[in-house]
Design an enzyme around this catalytic site. Structure first.
Site, short mmCIF file in Angstrom:
data_model
loop_
_atom_site.label_atom_id
_atom_site.label_comp_id
_atom_site.label_asym_id
_atom_site.label_seq_id
_atom_site.Cartn_x
_atom_site.Cartn_y
_atom_site.Cartn_z
N GLY A 71 0.83 -1.20 0.00
CA GLY A 71 0.00 0.00 0.00
C GLY A 71 0.86 1.24 0.00
CD GLN A 93 3.39 5.83 2.55
OE1 GLN A 93 2.40 5.30 2.07
NE2 GLN A 93 4.38 5.14 3.08
CB CYS A 103 5.16 2.19 7.11
SG CYS A 103 4.74 3.69 6.24
CG LEU A 104 6.45 0.95 1.06
CD1 LEU A 104 5.87 1.27 -0.32
CD2 LEU A 104 7.54 -0.12 0.94
CG HIS A 113 -0.56 1.31 7.17
ND1 HIS A 113 0.43 0.83 8.01
CD2 HIS A 113 0.05 2.17 6.31
CE1 HIS A 113 1.58 1.41 7.66
NE2 HIS A 113 1.39 2.22 6.64
CD GLU A 114 -1.16 2.49 2.76
OE1 GLU A 114 -0.78 3.67 2.67
OE2 GLU A 114 -0.39 1.55 2.98
CG HIS A 159 0.16 6.91 5.45
ND1 HIS A 159 1.29 7.43 6.02
CD2 HIS A 159 0.41 5.59 5.24
CE1 HIS A 159 2.20 6.47 6.15
NE2 HIS A 159 1.70 5.34 5.69
ZN ZN Z 1 2.57 3.49 5.60
#
Ligand code: ZN
Length: 158
Positions: A46, A51, A88-89, A130-131, A134
């Site tokens: 995701g 991000q 998380c990226l 999670h997304e 963000h």
């Molecule tokens: Zn993330």
């Protein structure tokens, strides 16, 4: 199409609330394509627009069942509970234990700006939560139950 630079934790853009999308402009379409490229390149499940440095309510998710594009996503319902590893990226090389709903129902607009209602369980429910967080300027690290751990990657076979 292009891979964009992924912002890392500590970058203040990740703490800001994102704006709603009212119109699907060519610029937003390009953003969506680039976000998909960026997520796949980084082997993520995701990615949210902040991000890649864009404060707009756009999310892409793929848990291995094909790409899902979510514009202005919103949680409608949630139930149950799951406790497990999350990463998380924007926090490379780390993971933490987070409790999330086992099931969620969300509303969003797809890449054609059509309203969709989607359900997710297990990993998909976790990814949606999670997304969406963000987009509110929040990250999973705020919810970890036992701090952050170093991810240990198995060596790849040749
Ligand atoms: Zn993330």
């Amino acid at each position: 199409m292009a891979v964009r630079n992924i912002r890392q934790m500590g970058d203040e853009i990740l703490t800001k609330k994102c704006r709603e999308i009212k119109l699907l402009t060519p610029r937003i379409r390009l953003l969506i394509e680039d976000m998909l490229d960026t997520m796949y390149e980084a082997n993520g499940v995701g990615l949210a627009a902040p991000q890649v440095g864009v404060l707009k309510r756009v999310v892409v998710v793929d848990i291995g069942e094909g790409p899902i594009v979510l514009i202005n996503p919103r949680l409608l319902e949630s139930s149950g509970e799951q406790t497990g590893e999350e990463a998380c990226l924007s926090v490379p090389g780390k993971y933490g234990i987070v409790t999330r709903p086992m099931y969620v129902k969300i509303e969003a607009w797809n890449e054609d700006m059509e309203r969709v209602v989607l359900e997710g369980e297990e990993l998909l429910a976790r990814a949606f939560c999670h997304e969406i967080e963000h987009l509110e300027g929040h990250m999973y690290v705020e919810k970890v139950e036992d701090g952050l751990h170093e991810a240990v990657y198995e060596e790849e076979d040749e």
